[in-house]
Design a protein around this motif. Structure first.
Motif, PDB file in Angstrom:
ATOM      1  N   ASN A  54      64.173 -29.064  49.585  1.00  0.00           N
ATOM      2  CA  ASN A  54      65.109 -29.739  48.692  1.00  0.00           C
ATOM      3  C   ASN A  54      66.233 -28.786  48.324  1.00  0.00           C
ATOM      4  OD1 ASN A  54      64.216 -32.378  48.315  1.00  0.00           O
ATOM      5  ND2 ASN A  54      62.648 -31.746  46.881  1.00  0.00           N
ATOM      6  N   ALA A  55      66.364 -27.693  49.054  1.00  0.00           N
ATOM      7  CA  ALA A  55      67.349 -26.659  48.740  1.00  0.00           C
ATOM      8  C   ALA A  55      68.767 -27.120  49.071  1.00  0.00           C
ATOM      9  CB  ALA A  55      67.032 -25.383  49.527  1.00  0.00           C
ATOM     10  N   GLU A 121      61.046 -38.197  46.933  1.00  0.00           N
ATOM     11  CA  GLU A 121      60.560 -38.819  48.171  1.00  0.00           C
ATOM     12  C   GLU A 121      60.335 -37.763  49.253  1.00  0.00           C
ATOM     13  OE1 GLU A 121      62.934 -42.109  49.586  1.00  0.00           O
ATOM     14  OE2 GLU A 121      63.195 -42.857  47.536  1.00  0.00           O
ATOM     15  N   VAL A 122      61.172 -36.735  49.276  1.00  0.00           N
ATOM     16  CA  VAL A 122      61.000 -35.665  50.269  1.00  0.00           C
ATOM     17  C   VAL A 122      59.641 -35.000  50.065  1.00  0.00           C
ATOM     18  CG1 VAL A 122      61.839 -33.411  51.064  1.00  0.00           C
ATOM     19  CG2 VAL A 122      63.480 -35.231  50.528  1.00  0.00           C
ATOM     20  N   ALA A 123      59.356 -34.594  48.828  1.00  0.00           N
ATOM     21  CA  ALA A 123      58.079 -33.933  48.542  1.00  0.00           C
ATOM     22  C   ALA A 123      56.905 -34.865  48.850  1.00  0.00           C
ATOM     23  CB  ALA A 123      58.040 -33.484  47.081  1.00  0.00           C
ATOM     24  N   ARG A 124      57.034 -36.132  48.481  1.00  0.00           N
ATOM     25  CA  ARG A 124      55.965 -37.099  48.751  1.00  0.00           C
ATOM     26  C   ARG A 124      55.764 -37.269  50.249  1.00  0.00           C
ATOM     27  NH1 ARG A 124      55.160 -42.618  49.677  1.00  0.00           N
ATOM     28  NH2 ARG A 124      53.322 -43.447  48.635  1.00  0.00           N
ATOM     29  N   PHE A 125      56.860 -37.334  50.989  1.00  0.00           N
ATOM     30  CA  PHE A 125      56.745 -37.550  52.429  1.00  0.00           C
ATOM     31  C   PHE A 125      56.038 -36.384  53.114  1.00  0.00           C
ATOM     32  CE2 PHE A 125      58.408 -37.714  56.831  1.00  0.00           C
ATOM     33  CZ  PHE A 125      57.885 -38.950  57.178  1.00  0.00           C
ATOM     34  N   GLU A 126      56.273 -35.152  52.654  1.00  0.00           N
ATOM     35  CA  GLU A 126      55.556 -34.017  53.236  1.00  0.00           C
ATOM     36  C   GLU A 126      54.045 -34.219  53.072  1.00  0.00           C
ATOM     37  OE1 GLU A 126      55.473 -29.158  53.195  1.00  0.00           O
ATOM     38  OE2 GLU A 126      55.649 -30.210  51.275  1.00  0.00           O
ATOM     39  N   TYR A 127      53.618 -34.669  51.905  1.00  0.00           N
ATOM     40  CA  TYR A 127      52.193 -34.892  51.678  1.00  0.00           C
ATOM     41  C   TYR A 127      51.663 -36.072  52.480  1.00  0.00           C
ATOM     42  CZ  TYR A 127      51.672 -31.143  48.395  1.00  0.00           C
ATOM     43  OH  TYR A 127      51.602 -29.904  47.850  1.00  0.00           O
TER      44      TYR A 127
END
Length: 160
Positions: A54-55, A121-127
Protein backbone atom coordinates in the motif's frame (compact mmCIF):
# COMPACT_ATOMS: atom_id res chain seq x y z
CA UNK A 1 -11.77 -16.97 -7.26
CA UNK A 2 -8.51 -15.00 -7.05
CA UNK A 3 -7.21 -15.89 -10.50
CA UNK A 4 -9.25 -13.30 -12.40
CA UNK A 5 -7.60 -10.40 -10.52
CA UNK A 6 -4.03 -11.15 -11.61
CA UNK A 7 -2.19 -10.21 -14.77
CA UNK A 8 -0.64 -12.90 -16.92
CA UNK A 9 2.74 -14.19 -15.77
CA UNK A 10 5.78 -12.13 -16.76
CA UNK A 11 9.44 -13.15 -16.54
CA UNK A 12 11.08 -11.51 -13.54
CA UNK A 13 13.44 -9.54 -15.76
CA UNK A 14 10.45 -8.09 -17.68
CA UNK A 15 8.42 -7.09 -14.61
CA UNK A 16 8.73 -3.38 -15.46
CA UNK A 17 6.67 -3.98 -18.61
CA UNK A 18 3.54 -4.75 -16.57
CA UNK A 19 1.12 -1.85 -16.82
CA UNK A 20 -0.08 0.27 -13.88
CA UNK A 21 2.61 -0.83 -11.42
CA UNK A 22 2.38 2.57 -9.74
CA UNK A 23 -0.80 1.37 -7.99
CA UNK A 24 -0.92 -0.60 -4.72
CA UNK A 25 -1.64 -4.29 -5.01
CA UNK A 26 -0.76 -7.92 -4.46
CA UNK A 27 1.94 -9.80 -6.32
CA UNK A 28 2.66 -13.49 -6.79
CA UNK A 29 6.13 -14.82 -7.51
CA UNK A 30 6.62 -18.24 -9.07
CA UNK A 31 9.87 -20.16 -9.48
CA UNK A 32 9.90 -22.74 -12.26
CA UNK A 33 11.92 -24.13 -15.17
CA UNK A 34 8.75 -23.92 -17.28
CA UNK A 35 8.35 -20.78 -19.41
CA UNK A 36 5.29 -19.02 -18.00
CA UNK A 37 5.76 -15.87 -20.13
CA UNK A 38 2.33 -14.50 -20.99
CA UNK A 39 0.47 -17.47 -19.51
CA UNK A 40 -2.69 -16.71 -17.54
CA UNK A 41 -2.20 -16.66 -13.78
CA UNK A 42 -3.09 -19.88 -12.08
CA UNK A 43 -2.79 -21.03 -8.51
CA UNK A 44 0.08 -23.51 -8.76
CA UNK A 45 2.71 -25.00 -6.51
CA UNK A 46 5.35 -23.03 -8.42
CA UNK A 47 4.21 -19.94 -6.47
CA UNK A 48 6.80 -19.34 -3.80
CA UNK A 49 5.57 -16.02 -2.43
CA UNK A 50 2.61 -13.67 -2.21
CA UNK A 51 3.20 -10.08 -1.16
CA UNK A 52 1.34 -6.82 -1.07
CA UNK A 53 1.95 -3.10 -0.88
CA UNK A 54 0.00 0.00 0.00
CA UNK A 55 3.11 2.18 -0.24
CA UNK A 56 3.27 5.41 -2.23
CA UNK A 57 5.80 3.76 -4.57
CA UNK A 58 3.22 1.11 -5.50
CA UNK A 59 3.94 -2.33 -6.86
CA UNK A 60 6.96 -1.12 -8.84
CA UNK A 61 8.64 0.04 -5.63
CA UNK A 62 7.91 -3.19 -3.79
CA UNK A 63 9.13 -5.36 -6.66
CA UNK A 64 12.30 -3.22 -6.80
CA UNK A 65 12.84 -3.90 -3.08
CA UNK A 66 12.38 -7.63 -3.70
CA UNK A 67 14.95 -7.52 -6.51
CA UNK A 68 17.39 -5.42 -4.46
CA UNK A 69 17.25 -8.04 -1.72
CA UNK A 70 17.56 -11.21 -3.82
CA UNK A 71 20.44 -9.61 -5.73
CA UNK A 72 22.21 -8.64 -2.50
CA UNK A 73 22.25 -4.90 -3.34
CA UNK A 74 20.24 -3.91 -0.30
CA UNK A 75 18.29 -5.68 2.40
CA UNK A 76 14.84 -4.13 2.12
CA UNK A 77 12.37 -7.03 1.79
CA UNK A 78 11.85 -9.76 4.40
CA UNK A 79 10.29 -12.33 2.05
CA UNK A 80 13.05 -11.84 -0.49
CA UNK A 81 15.60 -12.30 2.28
CA UNK A 82 14.11 -15.76 2.90
CA UNK A 83 14.25 -16.53 -0.85
CA UNK A 84 17.90 -15.43 -0.97
CA UNK A 85 18.75 -17.76 1.92
CA UNK A 86 17.63 -20.74 -0.15
CA UNK A 87 18.71 -19.43 -3.59
CA UNK A 88 21.76 -17.17 -3.17
CA UNK A 89 22.76 -17.16 -6.86
CA UNK A 90 20.90 -14.16 -8.31
CA UNK A 91 21.38 -14.79 -12.05
CA UNK A 92 20.20 -18.40 -11.86
CA UNK A 93 17.29 -17.53 -9.56
CA UNK A 94 16.12 -14.54 -11.62
CA UNK A 95 16.08 -16.67 -14.78
CA UNK A 96 13.45 -18.92 -13.16
CA UNK A 97 11.25 -16.28 -11.52
CA UNK A 98 7.92 -15.07 -12.85
CA UNK A 99 5.59 -12.44 -11.45
CA UNK A 100 1.89 -11.68 -11.75
CA UNK A 101 0.19 -8.73 -10.08
CA UNK A 102 -3.27 -7.64 -9.00
CA UNK A 103 -3.43 -3.85 -9.05
CA UNK A 104 -5.94 -1.83 -7.04
CA UNK A 105 -6.59 1.60 -8.50
CA UNK A 106 -6.39 4.07 -5.65
CA UNK A 107 -4.18 6.78 -4.17
CA UNK A 108 -2.24 5.41 -1.19
CA UNK A 109 -1.41 8.97 -0.10
CA UNK A 110 -5.08 9.87 0.20
CA UNK A 111 -7.26 9.83 3.28
CA UNK A 112 -10.47 9.80 1.25
CA UNK A 113 -12.83 7.00 2.32
CA UNK A 114 -12.85 5.37 -1.13
CA UNK A 115 -9.04 5.17 -1.27
CA UNK A 116 -8.87 3.88 2.31
CA UNK A 117 -11.39 1.16 1.46
CA UNK A 118 -9.38 0.13 -1.60
CA UNK A 119 -6.20 -0.10 0.50
CA UNK A 120 -8.10 -2.33 2.91
CA UNK A 121 -9.12 -4.49 -0.06
CA UNK A 122 -5.44 -4.90 -0.96
CA UNK A 123 -4.61 -6.29 2.49
CA UNK A 124 -7.71 -8.51 2.44
CA UNK A 125 -6.89 -9.82 -1.02
CA UNK A 126 -3.40 -10.89 0.08
CA UNK A 127 -5.01 -13.01 2.81
CA UNK A 128 -7.51 -14.42 0.32
CA UNK A 129 -4.51 -15.51 -1.78
CA UNK A 130 -2.91 -17.17 1.26
CA UNK A 131 -6.18 -18.95 2.05
CA UNK A 132 -6.73 -20.14 -1.53
CA UNK A 133 -3.17 -21.48 -1.71
CA UNK A 134 -3.44 -23.19 1.70
CA UNK A 135 -6.79 -24.73 0.72
CA UNK A 136 -5.37 -26.14 -2.49
CA UNK A 137 -1.91 -27.24 -1.25
CA UNK A 138 -2.30 -27.61 2.52
CA UNK A 139 0.33 -25.00 3.36
CA UNK A 140 1.47 -21.45 2.64
CA UNK A 141 3.83 -20.70 -0.25
CA UNK A 142 7.35 -21.66 0.82
CA UNK A 143 8.64 -18.17 1.58
CA UNK A 144 5.49 -16.86 3.23
CA UNK A 145 6.05 -19.49 5.92
CA UNK A 146 8.32 -17.51 8.22
CA UNK A 147 8.94 -20.44 10.58
CA UNK A 148 10.06 -22.83 7.84
CA UNK A 149 12.07 -20.37 5.72
CA UNK A 150 14.98 -18.67 7.49
CA UNK A 151 16.42 -15.39 6.29
CA UNK A 152 19.76 -14.98 4.50
CA UNK A 153 20.59 -12.02 6.77
CA UNK A 154 20.18 -14.22 9.87
CA UNK A 155 22.64 -16.73 8.39
CA UNK A 156 25.13 -13.93 7.84
CA UNK A 157 24.72 -12.76 11.47
CA UNK A 158 25.59 -16.26 12.71
CA UNK A 159 28.54 -16.65 10.36
CA UNK A 160 29.90 -13.14 10.94
Amino acid sequence: MIEHRFTNWQPWRSRGEIERLHYPGVYAIARTKEDLSGAPFDLSESIIYFGMTNALSGLIGRLRQFDDTISGRRLSHGGADRVRHRFPGYAHLASRLYVAVAQFRCDPGSSLPGDLRKMGEVARFEYLCFAAYAEKFGQLPAFNDKKAAPKFSKRMEHEG
